[in-house]
Design a protein around this motif. Structure first.
Motif, PDB file in Angstrom:
ATOM      1  N   ARG A   1       1.657   9.858 -82.686  1.00 16.06           N
ATOM      2  CA  ARG A   1       1.644   9.669 -81.232  1.00 16.06           C
ATOM      3  C   ARG A   1       0.784  10.697 -80.544  1.00 16.06           C
ATOM      4  N   HIS A   2       0.719  11.891 -81.113  1.00 16.79           N
ATOM      5  CA  HIS A   2      -0.023  12.971 -80.469  1.00 16.79           C
ATOM      6  C   HIS A   2      -0.448  13.973 -81.530  1.00 16.79           C
ATOM      7  N   GLY A   3      -1.310  14.878 -81.170  1.00 15.71           N
ATOM      8  CA  GLY A   3      -1.788  15.876 -82.110  1.00 15.71           C
ATOM      9  C   GLY A   3      -0.798  17.001 -82.317  1.00 15.71           C
TER      10      GLY A   3
ATOM     11  N   PRO B   1      -6.390  14.340 -83.501  1.00 12.98           N
ATOM     12  CA  PRO B   1      -6.390  14.563 -82.052  1.00 12.98           C
ATOM     13  C   PRO B   1      -6.010  15.990 -81.709  1.00 12.98           C
TER      14      PRO B   1
ATOM     15  N   PRO C   1      -4.013  18.763 -79.949  1.00  7.41           N
ATOM     16  CA  PRO C   1      -2.674  18.778 -79.350  1.00  7.41           C
ATOM     17  C   PRO C   1      -2.742  18.992 -77.838  1.00  7.41           C
ATOM     18  N   ARG C   2      -1.786  18.380 -77.138  1.00  7.06           N
ATOM     19  CA  ARG C   2      -1.702  18.555 -75.689  1.00  7.06           C
ATOM     20  C   ARG C   2      -0.914  19.816 -75.332  1.00  7.06           C
ATOM     21  N   HIS C   3      -0.353  20.450 -76.328  1.00  9.91           N
ATOM     22  CA  HIS C   3       0.458  21.641 -76.102  1.00  9.91           C
ATOM     23  C   HIS C   3      -0.163  22.832 -76.834  1.00  9.91           C
TER      24      HIS C   3
ATOM     25  N   GLU D   1       5.850  23.750 -80.444  1.00  6.16           N
ATOM     26  CA  GLU D   1       6.409  22.611 -81.162  1.00  6.16           C
ATOM     27  C   GLU D   1       6.846  23.091 -82.535  1.00  6.16           C
TER      28      GLU D   1
ATOM     29  N   PRO E   1      -3.983   6.512 -84.399  1.00  5.34           N
ATOM     30  CA  PRO E   1      -2.999   6.767 -83.339  1.00  5.34           C
ATOM     31  C   PRO E   1      -1.726   5.968 -83.600  1.00  5.34           C
ATOM     32  N   ASN E   2      -0.838   5.928 -82.643  1.00  7.59           N
ATOM     33  CA  ASN E   2       0.450   5.261 -82.818  1.00  7.59           C
ATOM     34  C   ASN E   2       0.284   3.751 -82.995  1.00  7.59           C
TER      35      ASN E   2
ATOM     36  N   THR F   1       7.803  21.520 -76.312  1.00  7.21           N
ATOM     37  CA  THR F   1       7.474  20.218 -75.747  1.00  7.21           C
ATOM     38  C   THR F   1       8.713  19.324 -75.744  1.00  7.21           C
TER      39      THR F   1
ATOM     40  N   SER G   1      11.012  16.610 -76.633  1.00  7.52           N
ATOM     41  CA  SER G   1      11.145  15.764 -77.817  1.00  7.52           C
ATOM     42  C   SER G   1      12.566  15.863 -78.325  1.00  7.52           C
TER      43      SER G   1
END
Length: 442
Positions: free
Chosen positions: A205-207, A258, A260-262, A267, A288-289, A409, A411
């Motif tokens: 879903r995300h990096g 990808p 990461p957005r954080h 995480e 991706p997802n 993050t 989750s």
């Protein structure tokens, strides 16, 4: 006279049992399987082990071992699950605990009673049921055994299983395999399957900030000092750690992963020394997802959120676990969305005498934290340590949850996340505070 019920003989249950045993506190320990070790006992007949055949620990043995029982010196830095199981066997036998554990016995129900005690109902391997009364109950049934499986539009006609049921790669030979989830199990399974599969896709879903087991030739958790985790500001930790990773590993986008957005350290760590190599070799393809199963390719086509499509023979959902305590009624304990309302992730604020050991997800190993939790619980059981009031505990729970929300993050995997050294220090501080309260009241 206090009498304690310990539920489970995995790594957390055996250290709780050892602590009560050495202090002379009467206790019973019930284990569903026929041996100790919990998830580290491969193909455990308790049904609660999710270990795959090749599993090794992600924290070095020096950081995982119990304080008063070191792992053998001939163990490697990152032992295999079979070595960890032998270590737990040796621990139990060394401290004389094996005869104190009732094996092949399932706890069916724990009921708080009006007088403050607990009724514990068990069933043994012959089907014989028994009910006993205890002043205290310690829950150590683990939190990596109830699979969380997502749903997507459409129907997939191929093989689908959760990572908790994965054991070895042979059955995937020559197939096109999709692993969903970029946590530790997802990376391990994707790497292992890629060596026998026709194609291997790793969807996420995300990096994430992918972290190697070794950095500059040393196990990562030996390279970073406890002083740094305890005293350096988080932003400075992130700068130091992030810089070291970029120097040692390079940028993730070079491997089609990808960004990461954080920030780093926000995480739970994903640790792999193999994934980047296998992506570079073309054995693992990053995706991706999942968006949906289209019904094409005999019901085996997967549409991803970037619009690409791939025919897939098998999917492994490495999507985590839900926290479940099946022997407690929902009105006593229920972890909705994996949220846990326990003081210091140990003490139930509403039912005095109900404790949880090992219900944490640290940067580091659970075992040393479970050891300190057990000492605190033993202090409470023996009356050596006082708890705050109910309202104070509820306030503390809210404060700790908010701190973790700011720290990590959002989750369901971070609801029981803790920073190893600060949490360990917090437990010790709580023990000292409670001991002072008890001394003043004497």
């Amino acid at each position: 006279m206090r009498r304690v019920c310990v539920i489970g003989a995995g790594s957390s249950g055996i250290v709780a049992a050892k602590t009560f045993h050495e202090r002379g506190v009467p206790f019973d320990c019930f284990e569903k399987g026929s041996n100790v070790g919990g998830l580290w006992r491969y193909e455990n007949d308790s049904g609660a082990s999710v270990a795959y055949r090749s599993l090794h620990i992600n924290t070095s043995r020096a950081k995982m071992q119990f304080a008063d029982f070191p792992m053998p010196r001939d163990y490697p830095d990152f032992p295999h699950h079979s070595q960890i199981a032998r270590y737990f066997d040796a621990y139990v036998d060394h401290f004389g605990l094996r005869d104190r554990i009732t094996f092949r016995t399932t706890v069916q129900r724990v009921e708080p009673l009006a007088d403050g005690t607990f009724r514990v109902e068990t069933t043994d391997a012959t089907g014989r049921s028994e009910s006993r009364a205890y002043t205290d109950v310690v829950v150590a049934n683990g939190h990596h055994w109830h699979p969380r499986v997502p749903t997507f539009p459409g129907t997939f006609a191929g093989t689908a299983l959760h990572a908790g049921r994965y054991r070895s790669p042979e059955s995937f030979a020559g197939q096109r395999v999709l692993v969903l989830g970029v946590g530790n199990s997802g990376c391990d399974i994707a790497c292992e399957v890629s060596r026998v599969a026709d194609r291997t896709f790793l969807a996420m879903r995300h990096g994430v900030h992918l972290i190697p087991k070794y950095l500059f030739g040393r196990p990562l958790d030996k390279l970073v000092s406890p002083w740094m985790w305890r005293h350096l500001p988080l932003r400075l930790q992130q700068f130091i750690f992030g810089t070291a990773l970029r120097v040692a590993r390079g940028k993730l986008k070079r491997f089609h992963l990808p960004e990461p957005r954080h920030r780093i350290l926000e995480e739970h760590p994903t640790i792999s020394s193999d994934l980047l190599n296998l992506i570079g070799h073309g054995r693992v393809t990053v995706k991706p997802n999942i968006q949906e199963f289209t019904g094409a390719a005999d019901g085996r086509e997967v549409l991803f959120t970037d619009g690409t499509r791939e025919p897939v023979d098998a999917i492994v959902y490495a999507t985590g676990y839900d926290i479940r305590v099946p022997f407690l009624a929902p009105e006593v304990f229920e972890a909705r969305d994996n949220e846990v309302r326990l003081y210091k992730l140990v003490v139930h604020p509403e039912h005095r005498g109900l404790y949880f050991i090992g219900l944490v997800q640290p940067w580091g190993a659970i075992m040393p934290l479970a050891e300190e939790q057990s000492k605190w619980v033993a202090d409470l059981v023996e009356g050596k340590c006082a708890l705050p009031t109910r309202d104070e505990m509820l306030t503390g729970i809210g404060r700790d949850r908010e701190a973790m929300r700011r720290r990590y993050t959002a989750s369901s995997r971070h609801t029981i996340q803790v920073d190893f050294y600060p949490y360990l220090d917090g437990l010790r501080k709580e023990r000292r505070r409670g001991a002072r309260e008890t001394a003043r009241a004497a």
